[in-house]
Design a protein around this motif. Structure first.
Motif, PDB file in Angstrom:
ATOM      1  N   ILE A 103       0.833  -1.201   0.000  1.00  0.00           N
ATOM      2  CA  ILE A 103       0.000   0.000   0.000  1.00  0.00           C
ATOM      3  C   ILE A 103       0.871   1.256   0.000  1.00  0.00           C
ATOM      4  CG2 ILE A 103      -1.639   1.354   1.358  1.00  0.00           C
ATOM      5  CD1 ILE A 103      -2.854  -1.303   2.305  1.00  0.00           C
ATOM      6  N   LYS A 104       1.942   1.239   0.817  1.00  0.00           N
ATOM      7  CA  LYS A 104       2.835   2.393   0.877  1.00  0.00           C
ATOM      8  C   LYS A 104       3.502   2.628  -0.473  1.00  0.00           C
ATOM      9  CE  LYS A 104       6.879   4.284   3.236  1.00  0.00           C
ATOM     10  NZ  LYS A 104       7.901   4.072   4.286  1.00  0.00           N
ATOM     11  N   SER A 105       3.990   1.536  -1.084  1.00  0.00           N
ATOM     12  CA  SER A 105       4.654   1.666  -2.374  1.00  0.00           C
ATOM     13  C   SER A 105       3.703   2.193  -3.441  1.00  0.00           C
ATOM     14  CB  SER A 105       5.228   0.311  -2.799  1.00  0.00           C
ATOM     15  OG  SER A 105       5.784   0.383  -4.096  1.00  0.00           O
ATOM     16  N   GLN A 106       2.497   1.624  -3.497  1.00  0.00           N
ATOM     17  CA  GLN A 106       1.518   2.029  -4.509  1.00  0.00           C
ATOM     18  C   GLN A 106       1.035   3.454  -4.277  1.00  0.00           C
ATOM     19  OE1 GLN A 106       0.577   0.371  -7.256  1.00  0.00           O
ATOM     20  NE2 GLN A 106       2.078  -1.209  -6.747  1.00  0.00           N
ATOM     21  N   SER A 107       0.792   3.805  -2.998  1.00  0.00           N
ATOM     22  CA  SER A 107       0.298   5.152  -2.711  1.00  0.00           C
ATOM     23  C   SER A 107       1.370   6.198  -3.013  1.00  0.00           C
ATOM     24  CB  SER A 107      -0.142   5.258  -1.246  1.00  0.00           C
ATOM     25  OG  SER A 107       0.939   4.997  -0.371  1.00  0.00           O
ATOM     26  N   SER A 108       2.642   5.892  -2.685  1.00  0.00           N
ATOM     27  CA  SER A 108       3.733   6.830  -2.990  1.00  0.00           C
ATOM     28  C   SER A 108       3.870   7.023  -4.489  1.00  0.00           C
ATOM     29  CB  SER A 108       5.049   6.313  -2.407  1.00  0.00           C
ATOM     30  OG  SER A 108       4.996   6.253  -1.001  1.00  0.00           O
ATOM     31  N   PHE A 168       9.534  25.072 -11.820  1.00  0.00           N
ATOM     32  CA  PHE A 168       9.108  24.775 -10.448  1.00  0.00           C
ATOM     33  C   PHE A 168      10.078  23.759  -9.843  1.00  0.00           C
ATOM     34  CE2 PHE A 168       5.223  26.655 -11.852  1.00  0.00           C
ATOM     35  CZ  PHE A 168       4.543  27.074 -10.708  1.00  0.00           C
ATOM     36  N   GLU A 169      10.432  23.962  -8.571  1.00  0.00           N
ATOM     37  CA  GLU A 169      11.234  23.005  -7.817  1.00  0.00           C
ATOM     38  C   GLU A 169      10.494  22.686  -6.520  1.00  0.00           C
ATOM     39  OE1 GLU A 169      15.759  24.365  -9.169  1.00  0.00           O
ATOM     40  OE2 GLU A 169      14.969  24.936  -7.193  1.00  0.00           O
ATOM     41  N   ILE A 170      10.140  21.414  -6.338  1.00  0.00           N
ATOM     42  CA  ILE A 170       9.384  20.989  -5.154  1.00  0.00           C
ATOM     43  C   ILE A 170      10.160  19.893  -4.434  1.00  0.00           C
ATOM     44  CG2 ILE A 170       7.203  20.076  -4.283  1.00  0.00           C
ATOM     45  CD1 ILE A 170       6.910  22.772  -5.581  1.00  0.00           C
ATOM     46  N   PRO A 171      10.398  20.010  -3.105  1.00  0.00           N
ATOM     47  CA  PRO A 171      11.142  18.982  -2.381  1.00  0.00           C
ATOM     48  C   PRO A 171      10.366  17.669  -2.292  1.00  0.00           C
ATOM     49  CG  PRO A 171      10.256  20.617  -0.866  1.00  0.00           C
ATOM     50  CD  PRO A 171      10.007  21.142  -2.244  1.00  0.00           C
ATOM     51  N   ARG A 172      11.105  16.566  -2.284  1.00  0.00           N
ATOM     52  CA  ARG A 172      10.480  15.239  -2.231  1.00  0.00           C
ATOM     53  C   ARG A 172       9.589  15.091  -1.002  1.00  0.00           C
ATOM     54  NH1 ARG A 172      10.860   9.843  -3.750  1.00  0.00           N
ATOM     55  NH2 ARG A 172      12.320  10.329  -5.431  1.00  0.00           N
ATOM     56  N   GLU A 173      10.044  15.615   0.127  1.00  0.00           N
ATOM     57  CA  GLU A 173       9.276  15.448   1.360  1.00  0.00           C
ATOM     58  C   GLU A 173       7.882  16.072   1.244  1.00  0.00           C
ATOM     59  OE1 GLU A 173      11.172  19.299   3.720  1.00  0.00           O
ATOM     60  OE2 GLU A 173      12.001  17.287   4.032  1.00  0.00           O
ATOM     61  N   SER A 174       7.775  17.129   0.452  1.00  0.00           N
ATOM     62  CA  SER A 174       6.464  17.737   0.249  1.00  0.00           C
ATOM     63  C   SER A 174       5.633  16.928  -0.748  1.00  0.00           C
ATOM     64  CB  SER A 174       6.617  19.176  -0.264  1.00  0.00           C
ATOM     65  OG  SER A 174       7.265  19.982   0.682  1.00  0.00           O
ATOM     66  N   VAL A 175       6.317  16.363  -1.740  1.00  0.00           N
ATOM     67  CA  VAL A 175       5.621  15.574  -2.760  1.00  0.00           C
ATOM     68  C   VAL A 175       4.977  14.336  -2.143  1.00  0.00           C
ATOM     69  CG1 VAL A 175       5.915  14.216  -4.856  1.00  0.00           C
ATOM     70  CG2 VAL A 175       7.090  16.406  -4.626  1.00  0.00           C
ATOM     71  N   ASN A 192       3.150   9.599   3.034  1.00  0.00           N
ATOM     72  CA  ASN A 192       3.719   9.310   4.346  1.00  0.00           C
ATOM     73  C   ASN A 192       2.670   9.408   5.446  1.00  0.00           C
ATOM     74  OD1 ASN A 192       6.269   8.904   3.291  1.00  0.00           O
ATOM     75  ND2 ASN A 192       6.921  11.019   3.593  1.00  0.00           N
ATOM     76  N   LYS A 193       1.763  10.356   5.301  1.00  0.00           N
ATOM     77  CA  LYS A 193       0.679  10.496   6.275  1.00  0.00           C
ATOM     78  C   LYS A 193      -0.221   9.269   6.254  1.00  0.00           C
ATOM     79  CE  LYS A 193      -3.067  13.629   7.641  1.00  0.00           C
ATOM     80  NZ  LYS A 193      -3.773  14.899   7.308  1.00  0.00           N
ATOM     81  N   LEU A 194      -0.535   8.795   5.043  1.00  0.00           N
ATOM     82  CA  LEU A 194      -1.349   7.584   4.918  1.00  0.00           C
ATOM     83  C   LEU A 194      -0.614   6.385   5.513  1.00  0.00           C
ATOM     84  CD1 LEU A 194      -3.793   6.041   3.808  1.00  0.00           C
ATOM     85  CD2 LEU A 194      -2.591   5.892   1.606  1.00  0.00           C
ATOM     86  N   ASP A 195       0.695   6.279   5.252  1.00  0.00           N
ATOM     87  CA  ASP A 195       1.478   5.171   5.802  1.00  0.00           C
ATOM     88  C   ASP A 195       1.513   5.227   7.324  1.00  0.00           C
ATOM     89  OD1 ASP A 195       3.418   2.943   5.557  1.00  0.00           O
ATOM     90  OD2 ASP A 195       4.795   4.412   6.423  1.00  0.00           O
ATOM     91  N   SER A 196       1.585   6.429   7.891  1.00  0.00           N
ATOM     92  CA  SER A 196       1.584   6.567   9.350  1.00  0.00           C
ATOM     93  C   SER A 196       0.267   6.096   9.948  1.00  0.00           C
ATOM     94  CB  SER A 196       1.831   8.035   9.719  1.00  0.00           C
ATOM     95  OG  SER A 196       1.767   8.220  11.114  1.00  0.00           O
ATOM     96  N   ILE A 197      -0.828   6.436   9.282  1.00  0.00           N
ATOM     97  CA  ILE A 197      -2.147   5.995   9.774  1.00  0.00           C
ATOM     98  C   ILE A 197      -2.262   4.480   9.690  1.00  0.00           C
ATOM     99  CG2 ILE A 197      -4.627   6.081   9.310  1.00  0.00           C
ATOM    100  CD1 ILE A 197      -4.211   8.952   8.296  1.00  0.00           C
ATOM    101  N   ILE A 198      -1.810   3.920   8.560  1.00  0.00           N
ATOM    102  CA  ILE A 198      -1.873   2.456   8.392  1.00  0.00           C
ATOM    103  C   ILE A 198      -0.992   1.759   9.423  1.00  0.00           C
ATOM    104  CG2 ILE A 198      -1.313   0.563   6.824  1.00  0.00           C
ATOM    105  CD1 ILE A 198      -2.056   2.385   4.511  1.00  0.00           C
TER     106      ILE A 198
END
Length: 378
Positions: free
Chosen positions: A40-45, A325-332, A337-343
């Motif tokens: 789930i984490k891999s697919q959601s990411s 545009f430059e967006i950091p990975r942690e924001s992407v 990550n939030k979903l993984d934390s809940i799971i």
């Protein structure tokens, strides 16, 4: 083993089988839940990253369109002014209007174009020698009607340092022939096409502005007899990129509008001076050059894989700019990550409940086995 009673032998053997079975089932359940979490984490990411790439590509295109619309509006305005200048000349030729009256009217038109539009920092109108009214010899140094030292009509009105008034200037022959001004003064005459100059920094009072000149040829029988140009202020683009950055990931990234020569036209970072060379820890100058000359909407990760880059070209007349545009990975991957934390939290709670329940039922099963074995022995 022989010293044990039949009851205990039955209880021990059955209990061991029950414990082994229970532990196996609990272990398999935990392993299965953990494996599912990883999938789930891999697919959601992956899904979040793909969606973010599409979003950034769309937003960069929208910003490119906003930038191009800003420039296109200025081009349209310059073309209308050039058409008006040509109309005044043709009307004067047909009605034998005095040359001084024609030059005064054209000079006033240039002045009003600077007064009436806040985005115009300056405006100029130049005709080739004797191609306005064939009377250049009568207007040598006649700056009161926008004529230079050769009598050539070449008025140049600019916003005063106080930002409120406009001041008259006349373009001398040396300025018109200066190679540094070829994009503004030579390009429209030689190409017969609208030309946009490379952005340059100008000082207006206490402010430093970035402007780009748009020069439109005045054509008669497909031959350029002169040109009208405006100095377009580019500071209006800063608001566009700032609003875009704030609307994406809470302003965690960076947005740039970069010109063909690699100078920064606009940025969401106020510490970056307009007109300075583009520099970024995530996008090197060679990659930026590839983006601009590639002329395509592009999304890719930086070399270290920590920043997502999205580029969209801005093509106007002879210039190609770009929005980056430059967006950091942690924001992407923040949502993933939030979903993984809940799971993970739910999984930990489930494992704890499962172990407790399995232990209780195992002891309950052992008690039943003991009681049943006692009945069998009797």
């Amino acid at each position: 083993m022989r010293s044990l009673s039949v009851q205990w032998k039955i209880t021990l053997l059955a209990g061991c089988c029950l414990i082994i079975t229970s532990l196996s089932l609990i272990g398999f359940s935990i392993y299965n839940a953990t494996s599912n979490q990883q999938v789930i984490k891999s697919q959601s990411s992956e899904s979040v990253i793909n969606k973010t790439q599409q979003l950034l590509a769309s937003v960069s295109q929208l910003n490119a369109q906003e930038t191009q619309r800003y420039v296109d509006e200025a081009i349209y305005r310059a073309e209308m002014l050039a058409a008006n200048a040509q109309f005044l000349k043709n009307n004067a030729d047909e009605n034998f209007t005095p040359s001084e009256e024609l030059r005064t009217a054209l000079d006033e038109m240039v002045r009003r174009s600077v007064l009436n539009f806040d985005s115009i920092q300056g405006a100029y109108l130049v005709f080739k020698p004797d191609l306005l009214d064939s009377e250049d010899a009568n207007y040598v140094d006649a700056d009161y009607v926008g004529s230079n030292e050769k009598g050539r009509f070449a008025p140049y009105w600019k916003v005063a340092d106080n930002g409120e008034n406009v001041l008259p200037n006349v373009l001398s022959e040396s300025i018109l022939s200066d190679d540094s001004n070829s994009e503004r003064f030579y390009c429209p005459l030689s190409s017969g096409q609208t030309c946009i100059s490379t952005p340059r920094v100008v000082n207006s009072g206490r402010k430093t502005l970035l402007t780009s000149s748009i020069s439109v040829p005045i054509l008669v029988d497909d031959m350029a007899i002169g040109f009208l140009g405006i100095d377009l202020r580019l500071d209006g683009l800063t608001n566009v990129v700032t609003q875009s950055d704030q609307s994406l990931f809470g302003g965690a990234g960076a947005v740039y509008v970069v010109s063909l020569d690699g100078s920064v036209i606009a940025s969401d970072d106020s510490s970056i001076a307009v007109g300075s060379s583009f520099q970024s820890n995530n996008t090197n100058s060679d990659l930026m050059t590839d983006f601009i000359f590639g002329g395509e909407v592009t999304t890719q990760w930086s070399e270290n894989g920590e920043w997502l880059l999205a580029f969209a070209p801005v093509v106007a007349a002879n210039q190609t700019w770009g929005v980056l545009f430059e967006i950091p990975r942690e924001s992407v991957v923040a949502d993933a990550n939030k979903l993984d934390s809940i799971i993970s939290t739910k999984l930990s709670e489930g494992i704890k409940t499962e172990v407790i329940a399995g232990t209780v039922f195992t002891f309950f099963g052992l008690a039943i086995i003991a009681f049943a074995s006692l009945s069998i022995v009797k």
